[in-house]
Design an enzyme around this catalytic site. Structure first.
Site, PDB file in Angstrom:
ATOM      1  N   LYS A 116      -8.119  19.158  10.874  1.00 63.90           N
ATOM      2  CA  LYS A 116      -7.177  19.449  12.228  1.00 63.90           C
ATOM      3  C   LYS A 116      -7.769  19.794  13.329  1.00 63.90           C
ATOM      4  CE  LYS A 116      -4.102  22.144  10.570  1.00 63.90           C
ATOM      5  NZ  LYS A 116      -2.887  22.926  10.936  1.00 63.90           N
ATOM      6  N   GLY A 164       1.084  20.458   7.693  1.00 61.41           N
ATOM      7  CA  GLY A 164       2.702  20.153   7.399  1.00 61.41           C
ATOM      8  C   GLY A 164       3.600  21.563   7.535  1.00 61.41           C
ATOM      9  N   GLU A 275       0.476  11.367  16.537  1.00 59.43           N
ATOM     10  CA  GLU A 275       1.736  12.293  16.442  1.00 59.43           C
ATOM     11  C   GLU A 275       1.665  13.237  17.692  1.00 59.43           C
ATOM     12  OE1 GLU A 275       3.299  12.636  11.919  1.00 59.43           O
ATOM     13  OE2 GLU A 275       2.560  14.667  12.961  1.00 59.43           O
ATOM     14  N   ARG A 291      -2.619   5.897   8.097  1.00 61.67           N
ATOM     15  CA  ARG A 291      -2.153   5.427   6.930  1.00 61.67           C
ATOM     16  C   ARG A 291      -0.731   4.693   7.484  1.00 61.67           C
ATOM     17  NH1 ARG A 291       0.192  10.693   6.641  1.00 61.67           N
ATOM     18  NH2 ARG A 291       2.221  10.640   6.704  1.00 61.67           N
TER      19      ARG A 291
HETATM   20  C1  MV4 Z   1       3.404  23.518  16.642  1.00 60.08           C
HETATM   21  C2  MV4 Z   1       4.842  23.904  17.003  1.00 60.08           C
HETATM   22  C3  MV4 Z   1       5.116  24.462  18.152  1.00 60.08           C
HETATM   23  N1  MV4 Z   1       3.859  24.638  18.937  1.00 60.08           N
HETATM   24  N2  MV4 Z   1       2.510  23.696  17.483  1.00 60.08           N
HETATM   25  C4  MV4 Z   1       4.774  21.698  12.441  1.00 60.08           C
HETATM   26  C5  MV4 Z   1       4.021  20.744  11.479  1.00 60.08           C
HETATM   27  C6  MV4 Z   1       2.842  20.564  12.353  1.00 60.08           C
HETATM   28  N3  MV4 Z   1       2.286  19.215  11.912  1.00 60.08           N
HETATM   29  C7  MV4 Z   1       2.933  21.175  13.419  1.00 60.08           C
HETATM   30  N4  MV4 Z   1       4.129  21.695  13.621  1.00 60.08           N
HETATM   31  C8  MV4 Z   1       4.666  22.411  14.743  1.00 60.08           C
HETATM   32  N5  MV4 Z   1       3.440  22.735  15.507  1.00 60.08           N
HETATM   33  C9  MV4 Z   1       2.700  24.499  18.668  1.00 60.08           C
HETATM   34  N6  MV4 Z   1       1.690  24.533  19.421  1.00 60.08           N
HETATM   35  C10 MV4 Z   1       6.002  23.386  16.454  1.00 60.08           C
HETATM   36  C11 MV4 Z   1       5.792  22.854  15.236  1.00 60.08           C
HETATM   37  C12 MV4 Z   1       7.011  22.588  14.629  1.00 60.08           C
HETATM   38  C13 MV4 Z   1       7.456  21.288  14.220  1.00 60.08           C
HETATM   39  C14 MV4 Z   1       6.939  20.115  14.776  1.00 60.08           C
HETATM   40  C15 MV4 Z   1       7.317  18.983  14.437  1.00 60.08           C
HETATM   41  C16 MV4 Z   1       8.316  18.672  13.642  1.00 60.08           C
HETATM   42  C17 MV4 Z   1       9.152  19.824  13.478  1.00 60.08           C
HETATM   43  C18 MV4 Z   1       8.853  21.174  13.590  1.00 60.08           C
HETATM   44  C19 MV4 Z   1       9.418  22.033  13.146  1.00 60.08           C
HETATM   45  C20 MV4 Z   1       8.819  23.237  13.284  1.00 60.08           C
HETATM   46  C21 MV4 Z   1       7.751  23.509  14.041  1.00 60.08           C
END
Ligand code: MV4
Length: 448
Positions: A116, A164, A275, A291
């Site tokens: 990451k 995740g 993403e 993928r």
């Molecule tokens: C975040 C965020 C808010 N701010 N990063 C959750 C999974 C991971 N791939 C990244 N995620 C998040 N990162 C920052 N700096 C909020 C999330 C997040 C989220 C992101 C995408 C879809 C659903 C989510 C649900 C909760 C938190």
């Protein structure tokens, strides 16, 4: 072109790949665990090989068994699908070293994006917008306090080894930071065996928007627009749609061009998805998936491009048959994930399917490996069908989805179909007003 492909996966994605192979005139080899001897992907393939007992580590995650199956059947290429070994760089390298083609990107690109911190650094170097934060893991609490002043609050402490959505701690202000750092490191050590953490600005109400790309092995890349995957539950996507309501055509073109130019500089090929979190008109890179993705059909329906067919053609060294100007996003597509679980408790509900009647008709696609009489095994993911609809605009796509959900019959096992029906009766969903926290809150009040 390949004459025979081994599909290193199961379920609906194995069928999806099988169908693409058949249309290209390519013979197929299915692999399966003993739990999947009667599975649909085994029935439909030209040949099949049993690769081990039900636990994934002893079958679908076992590189040696899969390579042996490819060897004895004379397959020329291996498609990993998604999940299991799809993003495992060591597996991809083994595949290539044993003389097979890996239907996916270079192992080096799997490796970069699998880490990451490295992925984020690379994304920034390649000109993609990233969430403000520390470039590396932060060592001391003092270092964290200093970095936090630059980044601003609220912020997130993220575990380097997390992912995740696991290993994230929100910090509202400097008075909480020291305590939160101690806690986050302890949890990271316990949960992942790696106590390293880094800091990021916390986006409070983002949407999840991802850009699909395809690139051939001759340096030609295109993007296929975005998917909005904001509706998630415990970091599992539940609904995906394209196009996103929040992007104008100009914004779509701009982020798409930035992604294409970044991945072209990286020398990326095959299918990939970048993403982003999106908030207040800005994109912030979070990760890249190297993928095919579960939700790829949404993009296929709005662009008319068969992503799996292109993956295979690209891996065989062929050129993309179209340019960016040929890609048009038309109408609106929505996918919902049907899972074999009790939607109230989230408990998996494996068991024998006594009746199965998928919806059909105009603009309706069902990707599933289910059949009446099939027993859903308890060892794997609970996804049993993807229902995808396409129509002229979002409002009509929702009407079509409601119609299709009403037709869908799966008896014998609990499914989340009642939840999906309730979701699209909701006004905020119909109007497109939601963020990444919306579904969790909806479910707290929903009692089916
Ligand atoms: C975040 C965020 C808010 N701010 N990063 C959750 C999974 C991971 N791939 C990244 N995620 C998040 N990162 C920052 N700096 C909020 C999330 C997040 C989220 C992101 C995408 C879809 C659903 C989510 C649900 C909760 C938190």
């Amino acid at each position: 072109m390949f004459r025979k492909i081994l599909i290193a996966n199961r379920g609906e994605v194995a069928l999806r790949i099988l169908r693409a192979c058949r249309e290209l005139g390519i013979a197929t080899v299915a692999v399966h665990s003993t739990a999947d001897a009667t599975a649909m992907h085994v029935r439909l393939a030209d040949e099949s090989v049993c690769i081990g007992p039900p636990p994934p580590t002893e079958s679908y995650l076992n590189p040696v068994a899969i390579l042996a199956a490819a060897e004895i059947t004379g397959a020329e290429a291996i498609h990993p699908g998604y999940g299991f070994l799809a993003e495992n760089a060591d597996f991809a390298q083994m595949v290539i070293e044993h003389g097979f083609a890996f239907i996916g990107p270079d192992p080096a690109h799997l490796r970069i994006m699998g880490d990451k911190i490295q992925a984020k650094r690379r994304a920034r170097e390649l000109g993609l917008p990233v969430v403000p934060g520390t470039e590396d893991a932060v060592g001391s609490e003092e270092e964290a306090l200093e970095a936090a002043e630059r980044i601003g609050y609220p912020l997130l402490i993220k575990a380097v080894a997390g992912g995740g959505g696991r290993g994230m701690t929100v910090v509202q202000g400097p008075s909480q930071l020291r305590e939160a750092m101690r806690l986050a490191r302890r949890e990271a050590k316990l949960g992942f065996g790696d106590e390293r953490v880094y800091l990021e600005r916390y986006l409070e109400r983002p949407r999840h928007i991802e850009i699909q790309v395809l690139g051939d092995r001759h340096g030609h890349l295109v993007h296929l627009g975005e998917r909005d995957c904001t509706l998630q539950r415990r970091h599992q996507k539940v609904v995906e749609e394209a196009p996103s309501l929040v992007l104008s055509p100009d914004e779509r073109a701009e982020i798409g061009e930035r992604v294409v130019s970044a991945l072209a500089r990286l020398g990326y090929h095959n299918a990939g998805t970048v993403e982003f979190l999106w908030q207040d008109g800005r994109f912030y890179f979070i990760e890249m998936n190297t993928r095919l993705q579960v939700e790829h059909p949404v993009t296929e329906l709005v662009t008319g491009i068969d992503i799996v067919r292109e993956q295979i053609r690209i891996a065989a060294g062929e050129r993309l048959g179209f340019a960016q100007k040929d890609v048009r996003v038309s109408g609106h597509a929505i996918e919902v994930r049907v899972t074999a679980e009790d939607p109230r408790t989230l408990t998996p509900s494996p068991g024998r399917v006594t009746a199965y009647h998928p919806p059909g008709g105009p603009g309706v696609r069902v990707d599933s490996a289910l059949y009446a009489g099939y027993t859903v095994p308890p060892h794997y993911d609970s996804l049993i069908a993807k229902l995808v609809v396409h129509d002229v605009d979002r409002a009509m796509a929702i009407r079509r989805l409601e119609r299709a959900l009403a037709e869908f019959v799966i008896d014998g096992t609990a499914t989340n179909l009642p939840l999906l029906r309730a979701l699209f009766a909701n006004r905020e969903i119909r109007e497109g007003r939601f963020d990444t926290r919306w579904l969790g809150q909806f479910l707290q009040n929903w009692r089916g």
